[in-house]
Design an enzyme around this catalytic site. Structure first.
Site, PDB file in Angstrom:
ATOM      1  CB  SER A  54      -0.964   0.018   1.191  1.00 27.47           C
ATOM      2  OG  SER A  54      -0.265   0.254   2.387  1.00 27.47           O
ATOM      3  CE  LYS A 100      -2.983   2.217   4.718  1.00 23.64           C
ATOM      4  NZ  LYS A 100      -2.710   1.443   3.532  1.00 23.64           N
TER       5      LYS A 100
END
Length: 191
Positions: A54, A100
């Site tokens: 990700s 993230k």
């Protein structure tokens, strides 16, 4: 008389330490070092390994990160910070932690439109990605106080479970800021 001259008046010769006493000193030193490292790891920093895709191209599978756990005790998260957070999702693929990037701060309006990220109506120049957003359009949503919008750097379709899936996060879900990659040595760099 030689003993008194060498050690000073009235001080007897000290025999060498026994191997048992030496071993006990080593055990105490190791235990103290271990306790100090555990306390530092619990409250000050963490070493974390990237799992998944990700955050590509910024981070790749098995990169090791140094995570500063106290930085937000003295300040607030900033746009573009790479953070480690507790996974707020409730699905079967829930992980303990996620890595993230913060793209939206409290009060911001965030949306994905025409394959681009917009914050407060302005298209963002995302130099850390290698492609435009391939997932469907999203938002706009306006973030409440103490709410942050996070996304993975991998903008290929379906490659990042982030705020578009589980919603905004609060500061209580943030573990710390990823400061740098420390392994592999060939990839050492500040984030």
């Amino acid at each position: 008389m030689a003993s008194k001259e060498r050690n000073g008046p009235g001080v007897p010769d000290q025999p060498g330490k026994s191997w048992g006493a030496e071993l006990w000193d080593w055990v105490k030193t190791i235990v103290i070092a271990f306790v100090i490292m555990m306390l530092l790891n619990l409250f000050v920093f963490n070493l974390s390994m990237v799992k998944g895709q990700s955050m590509q191209p910024t981070l790749v599978e098995r990169d090791r990160l140094f995570v500063n756990k106290i930085v937000y005790d003295f300040g607030t998260p900033s746009r573009s910070d790479v953070i480690v957070l507790r996974d707020p999702s409730e699905d079967v693929e829930k992980k303990d932690f996620l890595v993230k990037r913060i793209v939206g701060l409290p009060g911001d309006t965030v949306e994905v439109r025409d394959h681009h990220l917009f914050v407060n109506g302005e298209q963002q120049a995302e130099t850390y990605t290698d492609t435009e957003v391939q997932d469907p359009d999203f938002g706009p949503i306006t973030l409440e106080a103490d709410h942050y919008f996070v996304m993975g750097d991998n903008r290929h379709e379906g490659k990042s479970k982030d705020s578009r899936v589980f919603g905004s996060i609060t500061s209580s879900e943030i573990v710390g800021r990823a400061e740098f990659i420390f392994w592999p040595f060939s990839e050492i760099r500040k984030l």
